[in-house]
Design an enzyme around this catalytic site. Structure first.
Site, PDB file in Angstrom:
ATOM      1  N   HIS A  17       0.820  -1.214   0.000  1.00 27.39           N
ATOM      2  CA  HIS A  17       0.000   0.000   0.000  1.00 27.39           C
ATOM      3  C   HIS A  17       0.849   1.256   0.000  1.00 27.39           C
ATOM      4  O   HIS A  17       0.409   2.309  -0.445  1.00 27.39           O
ATOM      5  CB  HIS A  17      -1.011  -0.040   1.147  1.00 27.39           C
ATOM      6  N   ARG A  72     -10.683   3.876  -0.885  1.00 31.78           N
ATOM      7  CA  ARG A  72     -10.081   3.066   0.192  1.00 31.78           C
ATOM      8  C   ARG A  72     -10.262   3.809   1.517  1.00 31.78           C
ATOM      9  O   ARG A  72      -9.390   4.565   1.944  1.00 31.78           O
ATOM     10  CB  ARG A  72      -8.587   2.866  -0.073  1.00 31.78           C
ATOM     11  N   ARG A  97     -15.552   1.566  -0.450  1.00 25.01           N
ATOM     12  CA  ARG A  97     -15.219   0.267   0.131  1.00 25.01           C
ATOM     13  C   ARG A  97     -15.210   0.385   1.643  1.00 25.01           C
ATOM     14  O   ARG A  97     -14.631   1.330   2.191  1.00 25.01           O
ATOM     15  CB  ARG A  97     -13.839  -0.199  -0.369  1.00 25.01           C
ATOM     16  N   GLU A 126     -10.879 -11.049  -4.394  1.00 24.42           N
ATOM     17  CA  GLU A 126      -9.437 -10.924  -4.212  1.00 24.42           C
ATOM     18  C   GLU A 126      -8.849 -12.100  -3.444  1.00 24.42           C
ATOM     19  O   GLU A 126      -7.664 -12.127  -3.138  1.00 24.42           O
ATOM     20  CB  GLU A 126      -9.083  -9.585  -3.539  1.00 24.42           C
ATOM     21  N   ASN A 136      -4.370  -7.052  -6.727  1.00 24.64           N
ATOM     22  CA  ASN A 136      -3.193  -7.001  -5.844  1.00 24.64           C
ATOM     23  C   ASN A 136      -3.225  -8.162  -4.850  1.00 24.64           C
ATOM     24  O   ASN A 136      -2.252  -8.890  -4.671  1.00 24.64           O
ATOM     25  CB  ASN A 136      -3.154  -5.687  -5.064  1.00 24.64           C
ATOM     26  N   ASP A 137      -4.375  -8.298  -4.201  1.00 28.86           N
ATOM     27  CA  ASP A 137      -4.486  -9.387  -3.239  1.00 28.86           C
ATOM     28  C   ASP A 137      -4.700 -10.725  -3.926  1.00 28.86           C
ATOM     29  O   ASP A 137      -4.216 -11.753  -3.447  1.00 28.86           O
ATOM     30  CB  ASP A 137      -5.620  -9.117  -2.248  1.00 28.86           C
ATOM     31  N   ARG A 187       2.799  -9.357  -0.556  1.00 30.67           N
ATOM     32  CA  ARG A 187       2.999  -8.226  -1.469  1.00 30.67           C
ATOM     33  C   ARG A 187       3.879  -7.129  -0.892  1.00 30.67           C
ATOM     34  O   ARG A 187       4.292  -6.216  -1.605  1.00 30.67           O
ATOM     35  CB  ARG A 187       1.645  -7.659  -1.939  1.00 30.67           C
ATOM     36  N   CYS A 240     -10.042  -3.307  -9.958  1.00 31.39           N
ATOM     37  CA  CYS A 240      -9.586  -2.085  -9.283  1.00 31.39           C
ATOM     38  C   CYS A 240      -8.190  -2.266  -8.692  1.00 31.39           C
ATOM     39  O   CYS A 240      -7.676  -1.376  -8.029  1.00 31.39           O
ATOM     40  CB  CYS A 240     -10.572  -1.645  -8.208  1.00 31.39           C
TER      41      CYS A 240
HETATM   42  C1  PEP Z   1      -6.536  -5.201  -4.409  1.00 23.68           C
HETATM   43  O1  PEP Z   1      -6.261  -6.020  -3.539  1.00 23.68           O
HETATM   44  O2  PEP Z   1      -6.274  -5.367  -5.619  1.00 23.68           O
HETATM   45  C2  PEP Z   1      -7.191  -3.920  -4.063  1.00 23.68           C
HETATM   46  C3  PEP Z   1      -7.651  -3.110  -4.982  1.00 23.68           C
HETATM   47  O3  PEP Z   1      -7.275  -3.588  -2.750  1.00 23.68           O
HETATM   48  P1  PEP Z   1      -6.027  -3.140  -1.861  1.00 23.68           P
HETATM   49  O4  PEP Z   1      -4.875  -2.869  -2.789  1.00 23.68           O
HETATM   50  O5  PEP Z   1      -6.443  -1.920  -1.106  1.00 23.68           O
HETATM   51  O6  PEP Z   1      -5.792  -4.325  -0.985  1.00 23.68           O
HETATM   52 MG    MG Z   2      -7.133  -5.840  -1.602  1.00 22.68          MG
END
Ligand code: PEP
Ligand code: MG
Length: 577
Positions: free
Chosen positions: A196, A303, A339, A440, A463-464, A474, A511
């Site tokens: 993040h 977020r 979210r 995710e 991402n997750d 990550r 996203c």
């Molecule tokens: C993701 O996991 O792709 C996502 C958009 O949420 P975050 O990056 O805030 O975990």
């Molecule tokens: Mg996520």
């Protein structure tokens, strides 16, 4: 001497500026090594801060002799004045400045820690408690040294001088503070490309490189730095030729960016007239200026956890309501996807610390919806705030990290409860607010039926999804090389989710960071994706890809890619799309 360090490219662009070193644990006190020639000035700065505090205490003492003021006040001023003038505090740190070339704040805090440790060994309880006085005096001096702002500051530098933050590590909560300061770029020794911290860097559109390993110990305060955010390179004290090359490259990039601006009002449609919605990811209401500048089609991901960071108390229902309402009103009827709190893993908030359970493996622990369902009051407060804001525009509610049907059902129950409360209080909200889920966790992507049945829309968090599919943390740079959006397992999960949602006529977006990377735009269009959400700074670049794409042709080519198993072949074919 010039040298170069290589790390992970997380936010592209080039920054040229002076190094500002900060402590990895906290942004409160800067820690850096001085150049030999700056030592005298630093000692003068140290003495000046002591003199300022001496005057402050004198003023307090004068107030203390006014009839009616409590007698404790003058005793307290006396003790603090005595501590302030004690050579252990007023002189010893100067040795650290001279001998170890520590900056004044750092020298002072080191000596404070040493004195506090000595006080803690005293048997007498009264004397032992005097350590608090030492800390309070040091805090006064620090305030005088750093000005009122106790967080990261530009320390009196002019606004045109780009500052490059160099840290061992930065939390997302640290990085979000950069939104209020003019930071040219940052580099860290730790961190992964989709942590993040990196995401916030991209949202700020500032060049950043993480995972450099040795930047913090090797770079000196005020060193001239070049951050090449696209290649993941940090150049320290570059020679004149390299500096000139980078200045040139930087102005070329700026020119390319300004050309892209022409696309702001263009329709995001492919050559074969398929419309694509390009929405924005935001962290705070103040990001709206950037969203409006690029004319995003909506907010695809707000977020909200960033509203909970860098503060000692939780945001109240009203404070949250105001933040959500500001965003929805600014979007003037375009959809705003809010979210619910995704706290946990690398996103922590001190106000929540008491409630947070220290997990051995936080990414797999009580994070996001799991945390909210375990803290129903906190969750209800947020749901009420979001619902109340839904009266002012088109809000969609998005739930992170779902894996189990029962989590959806419990969440829907909580939303029902929040609505009942608001009805009883005669507070207005959008009765038909849509509720969606983040896909995710691989389990959700693999067993999508119940999600499609119970939810109005889906949003794929790549991402997750990548982190959990490949078992790669990550945020951990030591396994960053294995974090691969083009792994065939990842591609299949993303494609299957998009295609199943399209068949069920359930709106689906991506996203995660993949949506904002122009290298993947054609791939995702070929999978059937029509809704992308990304940092506002990426929207025009992605639109540039959309307007040159042919959706029908891409669908055929991508179907072939999805049958491939060899990573090199996949990569090669994706590049050729
Ligand atoms: C993701 O996991 O792709 C996502 C958009 O949420 P975050 O990056 O805030 O975990
Ligand atoms: Mg996520």
């Amino acid at each position: 001497m010039s040298f170069t360090l290589h790390g992970l490219a997380v936010s592209s662009g080039i920054a040229i500026g002076r190094a500002h070193l900060i402590s990895h644990a906290t942004l409160e006190v800067a820690q850096y090594q001085l150049r030999e020639r700056s030592v005298g000035a630093e000692i003068a700065r140290f003495d000046k801060a002591f003199a300022t505090v001496r005057t402050e205490l004198e003023t307090l003492r004068k107030d203390a002799v006014v009839p009616g003021s409590p007698s404790e006040l003058s005793a307290f001023v006396d003790i603090h004045a005595m501590i302030l003038d004690d050579p252990l505090l007023a002189e010893v740190p100067k040795d650290l400045i001279r001998e170890r070339r520590c900056n004044a704040e750092w020298a002072l805090v080191q000596q404070m820690d040493h004195l506090v440790a000595q006080f803690e060994e005293i048997e007498d309880a009264y004397l032992r408690e005097r350590k608090h006085d030492v800390v309070q005096v040091v805090e006064r001096v620090l305030k005088a040294l750093m000005g009122k702002q106790r967080k990261l500051s530009r320390r009196g530098r002019s606004d045109d001088e780009p500052l490059i933050v160099v840290a061992h590590d930065l939390s997302p909560a640290d990085t979000i503070q950069f939104k209020n300061l003019k930071i040219g770029g940052f580099v860290t020794d730790l961190g992964g490309a989709t942590s993040h911290t990196a995401i916030v860097a991209r949202s700020l559109a500032i060049p950043a490189v993480v995972g450099l390993h040795h930047a913090r110990p090797l770079v000196l305060e005020d060193d001239l730095l070049i951050v090449d955010g696209a290649r993941g390179v940090l150049i320290v004290e570059p020679d004149a030729r390299v500096l000139e090359e980078y200045r040139l490259r930087k102005s070329e990039l700026e020119l390319e960016r300004s050309k892209l601006k022409r696309l702001t009002t263009a329709r995001a449609a492919t050559l074969d007239e398929v419309l694509v919605s390009l929405q924005a990811n935001i962290e705070l209401p103040q990001d709206m200026a950037q969203v409006k500048e690029v004319e995003a089609d909506g907010i695809g991901l707000f977020r909200t956890e960033f509203l909970f960071m860098n503060r000692d108390t939780l945001p109240s229902e009203n404070e949250q309501f105001e933040a959500y309402r500001t965003v929805v009103k600014a979007m003037g009827g375009k959809p705003v996807t809010i979210r619910t709190l995704d706290i946990g893993a690398d996103k922590t908030a001190q106000a929540l610390r008491g409630a947070e359970r220290q997990a051995p493996n936080p990414a797999l622990g009580l994070r996001a919806i799991r945390y909210c369902l375990a803290e129903p009051q906190l969750f209800l407060t947020q749901l009420r705030a979001i619902l109340r804001a839904s009266h002012y525009g088109r809000i969609r509610l998005l739930v992170p990290m779902l894996a189990h049907v029962k989590e959806i059902e419990q969440t829907l129950m909580m939303i029902w409860l929040a609505k009942e409360q608001l009805r009883a209080e005669k507070l207005k909200f959008d009765e038909s607010i849509e509720v969606g889920g983040m896909i995710e966790i691989p389990a959700a992507a693999l067993a999508l039926g119940p999600f499609l049945k119970r939810l109005h829309f889906l949003s794929i968090g790549t991402n997750d999804l990548i982190q959990y599919t490949l078992a790669i943390d990550r945020t951990d740079e030591s396994v960053a090389g294995l974090y691969d959006p083009l792994h065939p397992a990842v591609l299949r999960l993303v494609a299957q989710t998009i295609q199943a949602a399209n068949r069920a006529e359930t709106p689906v977006a991506v996203c995660g960071e993949m949506a904002g990377d122009p290298a993947f735009t054609r791939l995702l269009i070929g999978m059937g994706l029509r809704q992308f959400s990304m940092h506002p700074s990426q929207i025009l670049e992605v639109k540039h890809q959309v307007v040159m794409a042919d959706a029908e042709q891409l669908a055929l080519k991508v179907a072939r890619i999805l049958r491939l198993e060899e990573p090199d072949k996949i990569r090669e074919q994706v590049e050729r799309l």
